[in-house]
Design a protein around this motif. Structure first.
Motif, PDB file in Angstrom:
ATOM      1  N   LYS A  14       0.823  -1.215   0.000  1.00  0.00           N
ATOM      2  CA  LYS A  14       0.000   0.000   0.000  1.00  0.00           C
ATOM      3  C   LYS A  14       0.855   1.262   0.000  1.00  0.00           C
ATOM      4  O   LYS A  14       0.353   2.354  -0.294  1.00  0.00           O
ATOM      5  N   LYS A  15       2.123   1.101   0.444  1.00  0.00           N
ATOM      6  CA  LYS A  15       3.034   2.239   0.613  1.00  0.00           C
ATOM      7  C   LYS A  15       2.481   3.238   1.641  1.00  0.00           C
ATOM      8  O   LYS A  15       2.668   4.447   1.550  1.00  0.00           O
ATOM      9  N   LYS A  16       1.797   2.682   2.656  1.00  0.00           N
ATOM     10  CA  LYS A  16       1.217   3.524   3.703  1.00  0.00           C
ATOM     11  C   LYS A  16       1.036   2.697   4.967  1.00  0.00           C
ATOM     12  O   LYS A  16       0.652   1.530   4.901  1.00  0.00           O
ATOM     13  N   ILE A  17       1.350   3.311   6.105  1.00  0.00           N
ATOM     14  CA  ILE A  17       1.084   2.680   7.394  1.00  0.00           C
ATOM     15  C   ILE A  17       0.132   3.591   8.187  1.00  0.00           C
ATOM     16  O   ILE A  17       0.379   4.792   8.312  1.00  0.00           O
ATOM     17  N   VAL A  18      -0.953   3.022   8.672  1.00  0.00           N
ATOM     18  CA  VAL A  18      -1.943   3.777   9.426  1.00  0.00           C
ATOM     19  C   VAL A  18      -1.620   3.627  10.912  1.00  0.00           C
ATOM     20  O   VAL A  18      -1.563   2.511  11.435  1.00  0.00           O
ATOM     21  N   ILE A  19      -1.415   4.769  11.574  1.00  0.00           N
ATOM     22  CA  ILE A  19      -0.943   4.774  12.957  1.00  0.00           C
ATOM     23  C   ILE A  19      -1.954   5.485  13.840  1.00  0.00           C
ATOM     24  O   ILE A  19      -2.287   6.656  13.606  1.00  0.00           O
ATOM     25  N   ALA A  20      -2.454   4.795  14.865  1.00  0.00           N
ATOM     26  CA  ALA A  20      -3.347   5.412  15.840  1.00  0.00           C
ATOM     27  C   ALA A  20      -2.513   6.178  16.856  1.00  0.00           C
ATOM     28  O   ALA A  20      -1.586   5.620  17.467  1.00  0.00           O
ATOM     29  N   VAL A  21      -2.821   7.454  17.030  1.00  0.00           N
ATOM     30  CA  VAL A  21      -2.090   8.320  17.956  1.00  0.00           C
ATOM     31  C   VAL A  21      -3.093   9.189  18.719  1.00  0.00           C
ATOM     32  O   VAL A  21      -4.240   9.330  18.321  1.00  0.00           O
ATOM     33  N   GLN A  22      -2.633   9.776  19.801  1.00  0.00           N
ATOM     34  CA  GLN A  22      -3.414  10.780  20.497  1.00  0.00           C
ATOM     35  C   GLN A  22      -2.933  12.163  20.073  1.00  0.00           C
ATOM     36  O   GLN A  22      -1.912  12.302  19.386  1.00  0.00           O
ATOM     37  N   ASN A  23      -3.643  13.202  20.497  1.00  0.00           N
ATOM     38  CA  ASN A  23      -3.205  14.567  20.171  1.00  0.00           C
ATOM     39  C   ASN A  23      -3.261  15.502  21.372  1.00  0.00           C
ATOM     40  O   ASN A  23      -3.166  16.714  21.227  1.00  0.00           O
ATOM     41  N   ASP A  24      -3.396  14.913  22.574  1.00  0.00           N
ATOM     42  CA  ASP A  24      -3.589  15.752  23.761  1.00  0.00           C
ATOM     43  C   ASP A  24      -2.799  15.269  24.967  1.00  0.00           C
ATOM     44  O   ASP A  24      -3.188  15.510  26.102  1.00  0.00           O
ATOM     45  N   VAL A  25      -1.690  14.566  24.713  1.00  0.00           N
ATOM     46  CA  VAL A  25      -0.864  14.074  25.823  1.00  0.00           C
ATOM     47  C   VAL A  25       0.543  14.644  25.655  1.00  0.00           C
ATOM     48  O   VAL A  25       1.486  13.952  25.266  1.00  0.00           O
ATOM     49  N   VAL A  59      -4.239   8.446  12.631  1.00  0.00           N
ATOM     50  CA  VAL A  59      -5.636   8.430  13.039  1.00  0.00           C
ATOM     51  C   VAL A  59      -5.666   8.802  14.518  1.00  0.00           C
ATOM     52  O   VAL A  59      -5.058   8.106  15.345  1.00  0.00           O
ATOM     53  N   VAL A  60      -6.341   9.886  14.847  1.00  0.00           N
ATOM     54  CA  VAL A  60      -6.362  10.357  16.238  1.00  0.00           C
ATOM     55  C   VAL A  60      -7.381   9.554  17.046  1.00  0.00           C
ATOM     56  O   VAL A  60      -8.538   9.400  16.639  1.00  0.00           O
ATOM     57  N   VAL A  61      -6.917   9.033  18.178  1.00  0.00           N
ATOM     58  CA  VAL A  61      -7.759   8.243  19.079  1.00  0.00           C
ATOM     59  C   VAL A  61      -7.675   8.843  20.480  1.00  0.00           C
ATOM     60  O   VAL A  61      -6.850   9.710  20.756  1.00  0.00           O
ATOM     61  N   THR A  62      -8.523   8.362  21.354  1.00  0.00           N
ATOM     62  CA  THR A  62      -8.470   8.739  22.763  1.00  0.00           C
ATOM     63  C   THR A  62      -7.807   7.617  23.551  1.00  0.00           C
ATOM     64  O   THR A  62      -7.572   6.520  23.023  1.00  0.00           O
ATOM     65  N   GLY A  63      -7.540   7.881  24.819  1.00  0.00           N
ATOM     66  CA  GLY A  63      -6.978   6.835  25.654  1.00  0.00           C
ATOM     67  C   GLY A  63      -7.867   5.608  25.705  1.00  0.00           C
ATOM     68  O   GLY A  63      -7.392   4.472  25.723  1.00  0.00           O
ATOM     69  N   ALA A  64      -9.186   5.826  25.680  1.00  0.00           N
ATOM     70  CA  ALA A  64     -10.124   4.713  25.813  1.00  0.00           C
ATOM     71  C   ALA A  64     -10.194   3.832  24.571  1.00  0.00           C
ATOM     72  O   ALA A  64     -10.474   2.638  24.682  1.00  0.00           O
ATOM     73  N   ASN A  65      -9.956   4.411  23.381  1.00  0.00           N
ATOM     74  CA  ASN A  65     -10.072   3.578  22.175  1.00  0.00           C
ATOM     75  C   ASN A  65      -8.751   3.322  21.457  1.00  0.00           C
ATOM     76  O   ASN A  65      -8.736   2.964  20.275  1.00  0.00           O
ATOM     77  N   ARG A  66      -7.648   3.454  22.182  1.00  0.00           N
ATOM     78  CA  ARG A  66      -6.344   3.117  21.594  1.00  0.00           C
ATOM     79  C   ARG A  66      -6.299   1.663  21.148  1.00  0.00           C
ATOM     80  O   ARG A  66      -5.805   1.338  20.059  1.00  0.00           O
ATOM     81  N   ILE A  67      -6.796   0.765  21.986  1.00  0.00           N
ATOM     82  CA  ILE A  67      -6.770  -0.663  21.667  1.00  0.00           C
ATOM     83  C   ILE A  67      -7.905  -1.040  20.717  1.00  0.00           C
ATOM     84  O   ILE A  67      -7.671  -1.758  19.733  1.00  0.00           O
ATOM     85  N   PRO A  68      -9.154  -0.567  20.930  1.00  0.00           N
ATOM     86  CA  PRO A  68     -10.215  -0.868  19.969  1.00  0.00           C
ATOM     87  C   PRO A  68      -9.888  -0.445  18.538  1.00  0.00           C
ATOM     88  O   PRO A  68     -10.322  -1.104  17.582  1.00  0.00           O
ATOM     89  N   ALA A  69      -9.126   0.621  18.362  1.00  0.00           N
ATOM     90  CA  ALA A  69      -8.754   1.051  17.012  1.00  0.00           C
ATOM     91  C   ALA A  69      -7.951  -0.025  16.290  1.00  0.00           C
ATOM     92  O   ALA A  69      -8.068  -0.186  15.067  1.00  0.00           O
ATOM     93  N   LEU A  70      -7.150  -0.765  17.041  1.00  0.00           N
ATOM     94  CA  LEU A  70      -6.397  -1.887  16.451  1.00  0.00           C
ATOM     95  C   LEU A  70      -7.309  -3.070  16.182  1.00  0.00           C
ATOM     96  O   LEU A  70      -7.301  -3.644  15.092  1.00  0.00           O
ATOM     97  N   THR A  72     -10.411  -3.313  15.690  1.00  0.00           N
ATOM     98  CA  THR A  72     -11.401  -3.107  14.632  1.00  0.00           C
ATOM     99  C   THR A  72     -10.764  -2.695  13.305  1.00  0.00           C
ATOM    100  O   THR A  72     -11.460  -2.225  12.402  1.00  0.00           O
ATOM    101  N   ASN A  73      -9.449  -2.853  13.186  1.00  0.00           N
ATOM    102  CA  ASN A  73      -8.724  -2.629  11.929  1.00  0.00           C
ATOM    103  C   ASN A  73      -8.766  -1.180  11.439  1.00  0.00           C
ATOM    104  O   ASN A  73      -8.639  -0.926  10.242  1.00  0.00           O
ATOM    105  N   GLN A  74      -8.911  -0.229  12.359  1.00  0.00           N
ATOM    106  CA  GLN A  74      -8.840   1.177  11.973  1.00  0.00           C
ATOM    107  C   GLN A  74      -7.400   1.652  11.819  1.00  0.00           C
ATOM    108  O   GLN A  74      -7.158   2.711  11.248  1.00  0.00           O
ATOM    109  N   ALA A  75      -6.467   0.896  12.361  1.00  0.00           N
ATOM    110  CA  ALA A  75      -5.048   1.269  12.298  1.00  0.00           C
ATOM    111  C   ALA A  75      -4.199   0.014  12.203  1.00  0.00           C
ATOM    112  O   ALA A  75      -4.625  -1.071  12.622  1.00  0.00           O
ATOM    113  N   ASP A  76      -2.998   0.183  11.651  1.00  0.00           N
ATOM    114  CA  ASP A  76      -2.043  -0.930  11.586  1.00  0.00           C
ATOM    115  C   ASP A  76      -1.312  -1.094  12.912  1.00  0.00           C
ATOM    116  O   ASP A  76      -1.027  -2.209  13.340  1.00  0.00           O
ATOM    117  N   ILE A  77      -1.000   0.029  13.555  1.00  0.00           N
ATOM    118  CA  ILE A  77      -0.295   0.019  14.840  1.00  0.00           C
ATOM    119  C   ILE A  77      -0.820   1.166  15.691  1.00  0.00           C
ATOM    120  O   ILE A  77      -1.428   2.115  15.168  1.00  0.00           O
TER     121      ILE A  77
END
Length: 242
Positions: A14-25, A59-70, A72-77
């Motif tokens: 895909k030449k792309k990696i989707v990364i779940a991150v926060q934006n407020d820590v 992909v910006v996530v919250t502390g509560a959905n850091r793991i669910p994002a993985l 549910t396949n919303q992010a690679d890591i």
């Protein structure tokens, strides 16, 4: 490279990696003056993408959905101060730690708190389900723990007097104390050492192995040390491998 269905090959294809991150820590993840993502976790994600030769998509996530994002396949890591715990490792797979930070207890200067014994009668706030929640519950217990949705609401509870103390990473704690002098807060004592990791799905062992190799490589070449000094203002503690 011919794709074989593995996570690493899919990312390379895909030449792309989707990364779940926060934006407020802060200083791990934040929005800069141009409203762009920045911070230690963001730089780690960018470097991972660079070393893979692909583009990062955050992909910006919250502390509560850091793991669910993985899950549910919303992010690679997930790179979002995901501290190593056995409970989390039962749901997703965690890499070796890429950072280590002392957690400290902070509270008003007027409140005498020297150790965990003194916390027995102190109202302490923690983000629900966080690493702080786990170790404070273990060390303090009782009905004096107040749980909030995230770090921001936990701090607001401290600022408003709903709670008398909270536990934070030392860099975050120092930043809060410096930015809020009117609250007369101080560091009381060191509570625990935290070891944030990078989350992957259990099935993505090829990607997890690559990231562990990446962490080992950048522990030795100085990149992770430089990130610690830039963002956390401390030397990098020894990072355990497993």
């Amino acid at each position: 490279m011919k794709a074989d269905g593995g996570a690493l090959d899919r990312i390379l294809s895909k030449k792309k990696i989707v990364i779940a991150v926060q934006n407020d820590v802060t200083p791990y993840s934040l929005l800069d003056s141009n409203n762009k993502l920045d911070g230690l976790d963001i730089e780690v994600g960018r470097q991972i993408a660079k070393d893979l030769g692909v583009e990062p998509e955050f992909v910006v996530v919250t502390g509560a959905n850091r793991i669910p994002a993985l899950v549910t396949n919303q992010a690679d890591i997930t790179i979002a101060t995901l501290t190593l715990t056995p409970q989390r490792a039962a749901v997703v797979s965690l890499t070796a730690p890429y950072t280590a930070v002392p957690h400290v207890v902070i509270g008003p200067k007027a409140k005498e708190i020297k150790n965990w014994k003194d916390m027995k009668d102190v109202k302490i706030g923690v983000p629900r389900g966080s690493f702080q929640d786990q170790y404070v519950t273990q060390l303090v217990g009782g009905n004096n723990i107040r749980r909030f949705e995230d770090d921001a609401t936990t701090f607001q509870a401290l600022a408003s007097g709903q709670v008398e103390a909270t536990a934070l990473g030392i860099t975050v704690a120092k930043s809060i104390i410096e930015k809020n002098p009117d609250l007369n807060l101080e560091i009381k004592f060191e509570g625990a050492m935290t070891y944030p990791t990078i989350g992957t799905r259990h099935a993505d062992y090829d990607l997890r192995h690559w990231i562990n190799t990446w962490i080992f490589y950048h522990k030795t070449d100085g990149f992770l040390e430089a990130m610690h000094r830039k963002w956390l203002k401390i030397d990098m503690p020894e990072l355990p491998s497993y």
